[in-house]
Design a protein around this motif. Structure first.
Motif, short mmCIF file in Angstrom:
data_model
loop_
_atom_site.label_atom_id
_atom_site.label_comp_id
_atom_site.label_asym_id
_atom_site.label_seq_id
_atom_site.Cartn_x
_atom_site.Cartn_y
_atom_site.Cartn_z
N VAL A 238 5.54 -7.46 -2.61
CA VAL A 238 6.24 -8.06 -1.10
C VAL A 238 6.38 -6.82 -0.49
O VAL A 238 6.64 -6.37 0.93
CB VAL A 238 6.46 -9.19 -1.53
N PHE A 239 7.04 -6.15 -1.01
CA PHE A 239 8.43 -5.23 -0.01
C PHE A 239 7.55 -4.17 0.16
O PHE A 239 8.05 -3.30 1.24
CB PHE A 239 9.36 -4.69 -1.60
N GLU B 115 6.53 -2.73 3.42
CA GLU B 115 7.49 -1.34 3.73
C GLU B 115 5.77 -0.17 4.68
O GLU B 115 5.99 -0.18 5.47
CB GLU B 115 7.75 -0.33 2.92
N LYS B 116 4.54 -1.04 4.45
CA LYS B 116 3.52 -0.40 5.30
C LYS B 116 3.59 -1.38 6.40
O LYS B 116 3.16 -0.07 7.28
CB LYS B 116 2.64 -0.90 4.11
N ARG B 117 3.73 -2.05 6.68
CA ARG B 117 3.34 -2.61 7.82
C ARG B 117 4.54 -2.60 9.01
O ARG B 117 3.62 -1.83 9.94
CB ARG B 117 3.43 -4.51 7.74
N LEU B 118 5.55 -2.29 8.41
CA LEU B 118 6.56 -1.67 9.42
C LEU B 118 7.20 -0.51 9.47
O LEU B 118 7.19 0.35 10.76
CB LEU B 118 8.13 -2.16 8.78
N LYS B 119 5.89 0.65 8.93
CA LYS B 119 6.39 1.84 8.62
C LYS B 119 8.01 2.79 8.89
O LYS B 119 7.80 3.59 9.50
CB LYS B 119 5.10 2.14 9.73
N GLU C 170 8.44 4.73 7.12
CA GLU C 170 9.12 6.35 6.83
C GLU C 170 8.87 6.60 7.88
O GLU C 170 9.80 7.82 8.16
CB GLU C 170 7.41 6.72 5.78
N TYR C 171 8.13 6.36 9.11
CA TYR C 171 7.92 7.16 10.61
C TYR C 171 9.14 7.06 11.09
O TYR C 171 9.54 8.12 11.66
CB TYR C 171 7.15 6.16 11.03
N TYR C 172 10.03 5.47 10.97
CA TYR C 172 11.36 5.81 11.67
C TYR C 172 12.71 6.32 11.27
O TYR C 172 13.77 7.14 11.19
CB TYR C 172 11.70 4.63 11.72
N PHE C 173 12.62 6.73 9.86
CA PHE C 173 13.41 7.52 8.90
C PHE C 173 12.98 8.76 7.97
O PHE C 173 13.14 9.02 6.75
CB PHE C 173 14.05 6.52 7.97
#
Length: 137
Positions: free
Chosen positions: A31-32, A36-40, A42-45
């Motif tokens: 689920v997590f 993480e993939k939907r909210l992306k 890694e792009y923000y951080f």
């Protein structure tokens, strides 16, 4: 130098650094990982998680939890007050009814009617006052 939490290197960087680090197995989709993939995230951080904001974020979260719990407590108290008010109204109605019944049952005519079954009769002579002179008794 800023205090930051570093994100793991990508798989391409991992392949080049296989001697220094091992990649964590990405077994299955949880689920997590889906979030993480939907909210992306890694792009923000990309440069890492800004740790200096953690106390402020924690403080805001604690305030939010306190606000929510206070709202639930207030709603519960309002429900309790409404239930008690309904109970008080029922008791007030019972009190009024019982008081009226007692007033009716304690009337002289009602008492005389009820004691007639025991063979008692109402006196026809009115009561009189007994006067005792000072020093007579």
């Amino acid at each position: 130098m800023e205090n930051k939490f570093k994100i793991r290197p990508s798989k391409a960087e991992n392949a080049s650094n296989t001697t220094t680090e091992r990649a964590a197995p990405s077994g299955g989709s949880s689920v997590f990982s889906g979030i993480e993939k939907r909210l992306k995230l890694e792009y923000y951080f990309e440069e890492g998680f800004p740790v200096q904001y953690l106390p402020k974020i924690t403080f805001v979260l604690v305030l939010a939890i306190l606000y929510i719990s206070n709202t639930h407590y207030a709603e519960k108290t309002v429900r309790d007050i409404n239930a008690i008010q309904a109970e008080v109204e029922d008791m007030r109605a019972d009190y009024t009814t019982l008081k009226a019944d007692l007033m009716f049952a304690s009337k002289q005519s009602e008492v005389a009617r009820k004691v007639k079954d025991f063979g008692l009769k109402e006196s026809l002579t009115p009561p009189y006052k007994i006067v005792v002179e000072k020093g007579e008794y």
